[in-house]
Design a protein around this motif. Sequence first.
Motif, PDB file in Angstrom:
ATOM      1  N   TYR A 113       0.686  -1.234   0.213  1.00  0.00           N
ATOM      2  CA  TYR A 113      -0.061   0.060  -0.119  1.00  0.00           C
ATOM      3  C   TYR A 113       0.884   1.261   0.172  1.00  0.00           C
ATOM      4  CZ  TYR A 113      -3.574  -3.223   1.345  1.00  0.00           C
ATOM      5  OH  TYR A 113      -4.778  -4.209   1.327  1.00  0.00           O
ATOM      6  N   VAL A 114       0.415   2.201  -0.790  1.00  0.00           N
ATOM      7  CA  VAL A 114       0.968   3.622  -0.613  1.00  0.00           C
ATOM      8  C   VAL A 114       0.491   4.457   0.457  1.00  0.00           C
ATOM      9  CG1 VAL A 114       1.803   5.574  -1.994  1.00  0.00           C
ATOM     10  CG2 VAL A 114       1.775   3.221  -3.194  1.00  0.00           C
ATOM     11  N   LEU A 115       1.231   4.860   1.274  1.00  0.00           N
ATOM     12  CA  LEU A 115       0.414   5.944   2.424  1.00  0.00           C
ATOM     13  C   LEU A 115       1.225   7.312   2.016  1.00  0.00           C
ATOM     14  CD1 LEU A 115      -0.741   6.549   5.152  1.00  0.00           C
ATOM     15  CD2 LEU A 115       1.540   5.999   6.001  1.00  0.00           C
ATOM     16  N   ASP A 116       0.249   8.137   1.823  1.00  0.00           N
ATOM     17  CA  ASP A 116       0.494   9.616   1.886  1.00  0.00           C
ATOM     18  C   ASP A 116       0.580  10.123   3.413  1.00  0.00           C
ATOM     19  OD1 ASP A 116      -0.026  12.707   2.159  1.00  0.00           O
ATOM     20  OD2 ASP A 116      -0.879  12.651  -0.080  1.00  0.00           O
ATOM     21  N   MET A 117       1.765  10.295   3.845  1.00  0.00           N
ATOM     22  CA  MET A 117       1.901  10.699   5.027  1.00  0.00           C
ATOM     23  C   MET A 117       1.334  11.611   5.725  1.00  0.00           C
ATOM     24  SD  MET A 117       6.092   9.782   5.502  1.00  0.00           S
ATOM     25  CE  MET A 117       6.671  10.827   4.333  1.00  0.00           C
ATOM     26  N   GLU A 118       1.066  12.782   4.781  1.00  0.00           N
ATOM     27  CA  GLU A 118       0.360  14.056   5.306  1.00  0.00           C
ATOM     28  C   GLU A 118      -1.092  13.846   5.521  1.00  0.00           C
ATOM     29  OE1 GLU A 118      -0.327  18.886   4.213  1.00  0.00           O
ATOM     30  OE2 GLU A 118       1.214  17.616   3.172  1.00  0.00           O
ATOM     31  N   SER A 119      -1.747  13.194   4.454  1.00  0.00           N
ATOM     32  CA  SER A 119      -3.301  13.017   4.394  1.00  0.00           C
ATOM     33  C   SER A 119      -3.747  11.911   5.211  1.00  0.00           C
ATOM     34  CB  SER A 119      -3.826  13.171   2.941  1.00  0.00           C
ATOM     35  OG  SER A 119      -3.299  11.963   2.328  1.00  0.00           O
ATOM     36  N   GLY A 120      -2.840  10.710   5.108  1.00  0.00           N
ATOM     37  CA  GLY A 120      -3.193   9.709   5.817  1.00  0.00           C
ATOM     38  C   GLY A 120      -3.957   8.522   4.843  1.00  0.00           C
ATOM     39  N   SER A 121      -4.146   8.939   3.562  1.00  0.00           N
ATOM     40  CA  SER A 121      -4.648   8.111   2.527  1.00  0.00           C
ATOM     41  C   SER A 121      -3.822   6.898   2.078  1.00  0.00           C
ATOM     42  CB  SER A 121      -5.180   8.996   1.430  1.00  0.00           C
ATOM     43  OG  SER A 121      -3.874   9.376   0.578  1.00  0.00           O
ATOM     44  N   LEU A 122      -4.627   5.648   1.980  1.00  0.00           N
ATOM     45  CA  LEU A 122      -3.772   4.559   1.404  1.00  0.00           C
ATOM     46  C   LEU A 122      -4.478   4.090   0.316  1.00  0.00           C
ATOM     47  CD1 LEU A 122      -4.068   2.556   4.850  1.00  0.00           C
ATOM     48  CD2 LEU A 122      -1.944   3.127   3.813  1.00  0.00           C
ATOM     49  N   HIS A 123      -3.556   3.668  -0.618  1.00  0.00           N
ATOM     50  CA  HIS A 123      -4.048   3.388  -1.938  1.00  0.00           C
ATOM     51  C   HIS A 123      -3.092   1.900  -2.255  1.00  0.00           C
ATOM     52  CE1 HIS A 123      -5.656   6.938  -2.942  1.00  0.00           C
ATOM     53  NE2 HIS A 123      -5.013   7.627  -2.022  1.00  0.00           N
ATOM     54  N   PRO A 124      -3.886   0.792  -2.519  1.00  0.00           N
ATOM     55  CA  PRO A 124      -3.272  -0.339  -2.650  1.00  0.00           C
ATOM     56  C   PRO A 124      -2.249  -0.315  -3.861  1.00  0.00           C
ATOM     57  CG  PRO A 124      -5.688  -0.792  -2.466  1.00  0.00           C
ATOM     58  CD  PRO A 124      -5.341   0.826  -2.538  1.00  0.00           C
ATOM     59  N   HIS A 125      -1.277  -0.974  -3.932  1.00  0.00           N
ATOM     60  CA  HIS A 125      -0.297  -1.213  -5.094  1.00  0.00           C
ATOM     61  C   HIS A 125      -0.370  -2.542  -5.593  1.00  0.00           C
ATOM     62  CE1 HIS A 125       3.166  -0.367  -7.664  1.00  0.00           C
ATOM     63  NE2 HIS A 125       3.514  -1.230  -7.097  1.00  0.00           N
ATOM     64  N   MET A 126      -0.348  -3.466  -4.934  1.00  0.00           N
ATOM     65  CA  MET A 126      -0.255  -5.041  -5.415  1.00  0.00           C
ATOM     66  C   MET A 126      -0.502  -5.952  -4.268  1.00  0.00           C
ATOM     67  SD  MET A 126       2.952  -6.989  -7.261  1.00  0.00           S
ATOM     68  CE  MET A 126       2.685  -5.954  -8.815  1.00  0.00           C
ATOM     69  N   VAL A 127      -1.240  -7.084  -4.520  1.00  0.00           N
ATOM     70  CA  VAL A 127      -1.223  -7.999  -3.577  1.00  0.00           C
ATOM     71  C   VAL A 127      -0.237  -8.908  -3.066  1.00  0.00           C
ATOM     72  CG1 VAL A 127      -3.912  -8.240  -4.433  1.00  0.00           C
ATOM     73  CG2 VAL A 127      -2.153  -9.659  -5.136  1.00  0.00           C
ATOM     74  N   LEU A 128      -0.417  -9.338  -1.890  1.00  0.00           N
ATOM     75  CA  LEU A 128       0.708 -10.207  -1.547  1.00  0.00           C
ATOM     76  C   LEU A 128       0.084 -11.386  -0.677  1.00  0.00           C
ATOM     77  CD1 LEU A 128       3.795 -10.962  -0.827  1.00  0.00           C
ATOM     78  CD2 LEU A 128       3.520  -9.285   1.193  1.00  0.00           C
ATOM     79  N   GLU A 129       0.131 -12.709  -1.249  1.00  0.00           N
ATOM     80  CA  GLU A 129      -0.625 -13.741  -0.688  1.00  0.00           C
ATOM     81  C   GLU A 129      -1.952 -13.500  -0.153  1.00  0.00           C
ATOM     82  OE1 GLU A 129       2.138 -15.688   2.045  1.00  0.00           O
ATOM     83  OE2 GLU A 129       3.616 -15.938   0.418  1.00  0.00           O
ATOM     84  N   ASP A 130      -2.742 -12.734  -1.011  1.00  0.00           N
ATOM     85  CA  ASP A 130      -4.023 -12.403  -0.540  1.00  0.00           C
ATOM     86  C   ASP A 130      -5.138 -13.434  -0.411  1.00  0.00           C
ATOM     87  OD1 ASP A 130      -4.016 -12.379  -3.277  1.00  0.00           O
ATOM     88  OD2 ASP A 130      -5.929 -11.401  -3.359  1.00  0.00           O
ATOM     89  N   ASP A 131      -4.532 -14.459  -1.363  1.00  0.00           N
ATOM     90  CA  ASP A 131      -5.733 -15.824  -1.390  1.00  0.00           C
ATOM     91  C   ASP A 131      -5.102 -16.728  -0.171  1.00  0.00           C
ATOM     92  OD1 ASP A 131      -2.909 -16.289  -2.351  1.00  0.00           O
ATOM     93  OD2 ASP A 131      -3.729 -17.373  -4.032  1.00  0.00           O
ATOM     94  N   ASN A 132      -4.162 -16.271   0.606  1.00  0.00           N
ATOM     95  CA  ASN A 132      -3.798 -17.342   1.838  1.00  0.00           C
ATOM     96  C   ASN A 132      -3.831 -16.542   3.168  1.00  0.00           C
ATOM     97  OD1 ASN A 132      -2.804 -19.049   3.439  1.00  0.00           O
ATOM     98  ND2 ASN A 132      -0.753 -19.229   2.401  1.00  0.00           N
TER      99      ASN A 132
END
Length: 282
Positions: A113-132
């Motif tokens: 996830y990419v975190l904007d440190m000032e606003s606190g918003s999170l944006h997914p970048h890529m999954v990692l073993e999300d099916d496990n």
Amino acid sequence: MPVSLVGQAGRTNRERGVQKLGQVSQWRAVDCGAVVKTDSGVRIAANVGNILGEGPLWHPEAQCLFWFDILRSKLYRMAGEGDVAVMDLPFMGSAAGWIDAGNLLLAGDDGFYVLDMESGSLHPHMVLEDDNPATRSNDGRVDPWGRFWIGTMGRKLEAAAGALYRLDGARLEVLKQDISIPNSIAFSPDRARAYFADSPSRNILALDLNPETGDILRQRVFASLDDSDSVPDGSVVDSEGYLWNAQWGRGAWCATRPTAASTGPLSFPLASPRARPSAGRI
């Protein structure tokens, strides 16, 4: 070194990641008490009572230290002595790299996830073993080429449940499989070696790298803790090439020369030191 996110983002988590898209978390101040000085000269700068404190990262542009409490899904930020803040995360974060002055890449239990440190918003970048759902991320660090190395492990410490990955922009590569507890990811200043440990093995491996491309050429045992009551945890390499390893169960940091001759322990007033901060940039 900054994290390189060149290229389009990879497959995002369709069940959990989308729900977190644009989610905003807020920093709040933490009372961490006075700085504590120990008999060994070590200072406890932030007594925040972490259950599983991991992934310290120094951000040279923001001049802040970041780290995680994995089991509580919290990200901490220290901007100066006594100036500590915490953010609640919608996932179990464990490691980070800095992208630029205002953004971090966070490794979580189901993806990056990419975190904007000032606003606190999170944006997914890529999954990692999300099916496990039985696994989560653990130790991670940015290499000299801006690629993010991250290890996964079983949430209940299941043997050989995890793997070691390398995120290169929009490509996620599996480097090792059947990993139990990934730790000690670090890189030599001459770009010639990576270090890694599967903690239960009690061995720290040296992965010889092509200094130009970062490709893995071969691996060997760099240091063994077979004759001790501890296991290797997090590591960092200093400017002279010494590998500093936190030894879980021993309450010590040990520095080892690139030739694998140990300089002996630096004791800490705790049984399980984790890792020293790095300045990895993506």
